[in-house]
Design a protein around this motif. Structure first.
Motif, mmCIF file in Angstrom:
data_model
loop_
_atom_site.group_PDB
_atom_site.id
_atom_site.type_symbol
_atom_site.label_atom_id
_atom_site.label_comp_id
_atom_site.label_asym_id
_atom_site.label_seq_id
_atom_site.Cartn_x
_atom_site.Cartn_y
_atom_site.Cartn_z
ATOM 1 N N CYS A 1 0.870 -1.185 0.000
ATOM 2 C CA CYS A 1 0.000 0.000 0.000
ATOM 3 C C CYS A 1 0.903 1.230 0.000
ATOM 4 O O CYS A 1 1.828 1.313 0.829
ATOM 5 N N ASN B 1 -8.567 2.316 -1.000
ATOM 6 C CA ASN B 1 -8.347 3.709 -0.621
ATOM 7 C C ASN B 1 -8.497 4.646 -1.826
ATOM 8 O O ASN B 1 -8.339 5.852 -1.691
ATOM 9 N N GLY C 1 -6.580 -5.352 1.805
ATOM 10 C CA GLY C 1 -5.121 -5.247 1.810
ATOM 11 C C GLY C 1 -4.601 -4.727 3.133
ATOM 12 O O GLY C 1 -5.284 -4.848 4.140
ATOM 13 N N GLY C 2 -3.449 -4.043 3.004
ATOM 14 C CA GLY C 2 -2.837 -3.463 1.831
ATOM 15 C C GLY C 2 -3.863 -2.742 0.936
ATOM 16 O O GLY C 2 -4.949 -2.427 1.360
ATOM 17 N N GLN D 1 1.728 -3.742 4.612
ATOM 18 C CA GLN D 1 1.860 -2.490 3.849
ATOM 19 C C GLN D 1 2.970 -2.609 2.810
ATOM 20 O O GLN D 1 2.929 -1.976 1.776
ATOM 21 N N VAL E 1 0.079 4.170 0.806
ATOM 22 C CA VAL E 1 -0.364 5.121 1.834
ATOM 23 C C VAL E 1 0.127 4.581 3.179
ATOM 24 O O VAL E 1 0.308 3.381 3.339
ATOM 25 N N ARG E 2 0.328 5.475 4.114
ATOM 26 C CA ARG E 2 0.814 5.037 5.427
ATOM 27 C C ARG E 2 -0.057 5.646 6.526
ATOM 28 O O ARG E 2 0.346 6.594 7.202
ATOM 29 N N CYS E 3 -1.251 5.106 6.679
ATOM 30 C CA CYS E 3 -2.136 5.639 7.716
ATOM 31 C C CYS E 3 -1.587 5.246 9.098
ATOM 32 O O CYS E 3 -1.203 4.085 9.297
ATOM 33 N N TYR F 1 -3.202 4.704 11.637
ATOM 34 C CA TYR F 1 -4.118 3.784 12.315
ATOM 35 C C TYR F 1 -4.269 2.449 11.590
ATOM 36 O O TYR F 1 -5.124 1.645 11.937
ATOM 37 N N CYS F 2 -3.440 2.208 10.587
ATOM 38 C CA CYS F 2 -3.594 0.992 9.780
ATOM 39 C C CYS F 2 -3.517 -0.261 10.660
ATOM 40 O O CYS F 2 -2.603 -0.409 11.468
ATOM 41 N N LYS G 1 -10.339 9.676 3.421
ATOM 42 C CA LYS G 1 -9.562 9.880 4.649
ATOM 43 C C LYS G 1 -9.789 11.238 5.301
ATOM 44 O O LYS G 1 -9.664 11.378 6.504
HETATM 45 S S1 SF4 Z 1 -3.985 -0.422 3.948
HETATM 46 FE FE1 SF4 Z 1 -5.561 1.178 4.189
HETATM 47 S S2 SF4 Z 1 -5.395 1.787 6.346
HETATM 48 FE FE2 SF4 Z 1 -3.492 0.656 5.827
HETATM 49 S S3 SF4 Z 1 -2.038 2.245 5.187
HETATM 50 FE FE3 SF4 Z 1 -3.075 1.526 3.326
HETATM 51 S S4 SF4 Z 1 -4.803 2.943 3.056
HETATM 52 FE FE4 SF4 Z 1 -4.092 3.177 5.149
#
Ligand code: SF4
Length: 240
Positions: free
Chosen positions: A29, A100, A71-72, A42, A31-33, A35-36, A124
């Motif tokens: 993924c 996402n 996912g991911g 990831q 993105v690095r949330c 709260y993931c 988000k």
């Molecule tokens: S898998 Fe979803 S929650 Fe996790 S980092 Fe990626 S977008 Fe964010």
């Protein structure tokens, strides 16, 4: 063809409400949330053949009526996801994707080929904060994903479409903004869990829902998913 594999749950009753499904997690993924909940997938590599993953799904075939790709970020791997979805279609499974929205071309391809029945799209934050929050320029992509999913949903080409907002204490006002963007489609308020910040309770999330003037789904760890009609007296007050 290989797929960067993240995991497999043979039977889930929570990933698609009203359906028993199996869930395939695809690794990676961009993105690095903070709260993931799936940080371990990831990034990294665990490449498997498409056939191996299809045979995993096949083992669940008698228990489930659908498959969810999560996912991911499943849409990161366009060709493998299309191949897996196509195989699932041939098995007669309904297909869901949790995304996402940063790879709209994959969503477009799934929709064009009628390989998806349900999309859950995470939004988000409000658009002007998006790239800052995600630390990359993704806002155009996510806006495109919202548009193409909405159009497919309105044309009846996508049977189920929901926008998911993850809510945190102190950021409740995001819900009003995102709800406007999600006008006309199902809206989910999902309880965010992050570090030492106390998660919003169901009662608090209902209060957020009351301000939106529309029906929402609320997801909390404690109560699962509930449909919330909201305080209709507030709806009426808003309409006047
Ligand atoms: S898998 Fe979803 S929650 Fe996790 S980092 Fe990626 S977008 Fe964010």
């Amino acid at each position: 063809m290989k797929v960067n594999f993240g995991g497999f749950v043979p039977l889930s009753t929570v990933d698609w409400r009203g359906r028993a499904v199996c869930t395939v997690f695809l690794r990676g993924c961009p993105v690095r949330c903070d709260y993931c909940h799936n940080r371990s997938i990831q990034d990294g590599e665990d490449f498997r053949s498409i056939e191996e993953v299809i045979s995993l799904i096949h083992t669940s075939r008698l228990l489930v009526s659908g498959v969810v790709f999560s996912g991911g970020e499943p849409t990161l791997q366009k060709a493998p996801l299309l191949a897996l979805a196509s195989a699932c279609r041939k098995m007669g499974l309904a297909i869901g994707v949790q995304t996402n929205g940063v790879f709209p071309a994959t969503l477009e391809a799934l929709l064009e080929r009628r390989l998806v029945d349900r999309i859950a799209l995470d939004l988000k934050t409000r658009w002007e904060r998006y790239d800052n929050l995600l630390k990359r320029k993704f806002v155009d992509k996510v806006q495109r994903s919202l548009l193409i999913c909405r159009q497919a949903y309105e044309k009846g080409e996508l049977p189920e479409f929901e926008v998911v907002i993850t809510l945190f204490r102190g950021c409740e006002d995001e819900a009003q903004y995102i709800a406007r963007e999600a006008n006309g489609v199902d809206l989910v308020l999902q309880q965010g869990v992050l570090g030492t910040i106390a998660p919003l309770t169901l009662a608090e999330m209902k209060r957020v829902g009351d301000q939106l003037g529309r029906r929402v789904k609320i997801r909390t760890r404690e109560e699962g998913e509930v449909e919330y009609e909201g305080d209709r007296s507030r709806w009426i007050a808003r309409e006047r």
